[in-house]
Design an enzyme around this catalytic site. Sequence first.
Site, PDB file in Angstrom:
ATOM      1  CE  LYS A 139       4.757   9.678  -1.012  1.00 35.35           C
ATOM      2  NZ  LYS A 139       4.552  10.958  -0.170  1.00 35.35           N
ATOM      3  N   PRO A 155       0.827  -1.234  -0.001  1.00 38.20           N
ATOM      4  CG  PRO A 155       0.005  -1.079   2.064  1.00 38.20           C
ATOM      5  CD  PRO A 155       0.651  -1.967   1.257  1.00 38.20           C
ATOM      6  CE1 TYR A 156       4.803   5.955   2.035  1.00 41.09           C
ATOM      7  CE2 TYR A 156       6.784   5.116   1.605  1.00 41.09           C
ATOM      8  CZ  TYR A 156       6.152   5.965   1.763  1.00 41.09           C
ATOM      9  OH  TYR A 156       6.879   7.283   1.946  1.00 41.09           O
ATOM     10  N   PRO A 157       3.948   1.969  -1.300  1.00 41.75           N
ATOM     11  CG  PRO A 157       5.589   0.447  -1.797  1.00 41.75           C
ATOM     12  CD  PRO A 157       4.276   0.592  -0.839  1.00 41.75           C
ATOM     13  CB  ALA A 158      -0.055   0.877  -4.425  1.00 40.18           C
TER      14      ALA A 158
END
Length: 320
Positions: free
Chosen positions: A144, A139-142
């Site tokens: 951002k 979730p964090y990479p997606a």
Amino acid sequence: MTIAFVTGGSGFVGGALVRRLVGDGHTVRALARGDASAARVAELGAEPVRGDLSDVDSLAAGCAGADVVFHAAAWTTPGGSWAEFTAGNVDGTRNVLAAARRAGVTRLVHVGTEAALMAGQPLVNVDESAPLRPNSRAPYPATKAAAELLVRSAEGLETVVVRPRLVWGAGDTGVLPALVAMVKAGRFAWIGGGTHRTATTHIDNTVEGLVLAAERGRPGEAYFVSDGEPVVFREFITELLATQGVEAPTRSVPLGLARLLAATGERAWKLLGRKDSPPLDYFTVWAAGQECTIDIGKARAELGYAPVRTRAEGLSGLRA
């Protein structure tokens, strides 16, 4: 630049940015969700603007009359749900853009991350031509990546993105405290031995990149910034822990096993309907177990960027 509005001004990156801007003689307003955040930004010399990323009206009030907006607020909490990451990083960014347009702000600088390129593969000397990965399984990479796409395609604004990797230094409220807590709890292990290379970005170098982007960045562009030459991940983290009087453990988990454990845990959590993250997740394996080196040539050429703090100086400051 005479008036700046900063989201995330009570956080690690945002707070350091506020301090720098105030020190450079600018008038600064900063978003504050509660009393503690308001007190923090006031202590740094900024005017608190009460509100949060879900409230376009409060964001627009902060943006009113500003020459530049710095969007440093983001949802980074480990174990957060997809809904929380989406609300904080994607919806929040969309609201900041809307508020800036409503207030007639000309320029917006977004704090991005190399994580927006992560989808399971090592990042080896990547530059800004590498694709963003809003389809990442983490979730964090997606989120951002999705936020950066919104920023760079925004109409009616000059937008610039700055992407530091592994921000560290005095005042860190995320990486270093988490590492220390993991070691003390006996939950720390190197992934794949930790012998891969990594880029790092001292907080002063991160802020330098943000200030230069506001002054010189080309609209719609992204810029990587770092401490310069990469370092072996294990060596850097060992030195970082040592500044807090903590000895790094020697225990290691093979990279293949770590990937398997993360995939198994992610699937199990999904089947169980869990909203948090499993003990070992995709992003942890990618960020801590694989090479991540970046090319800062574009920032050097177009922004005039150069690191203002060496790793040795930064580590000495933490020990002090």
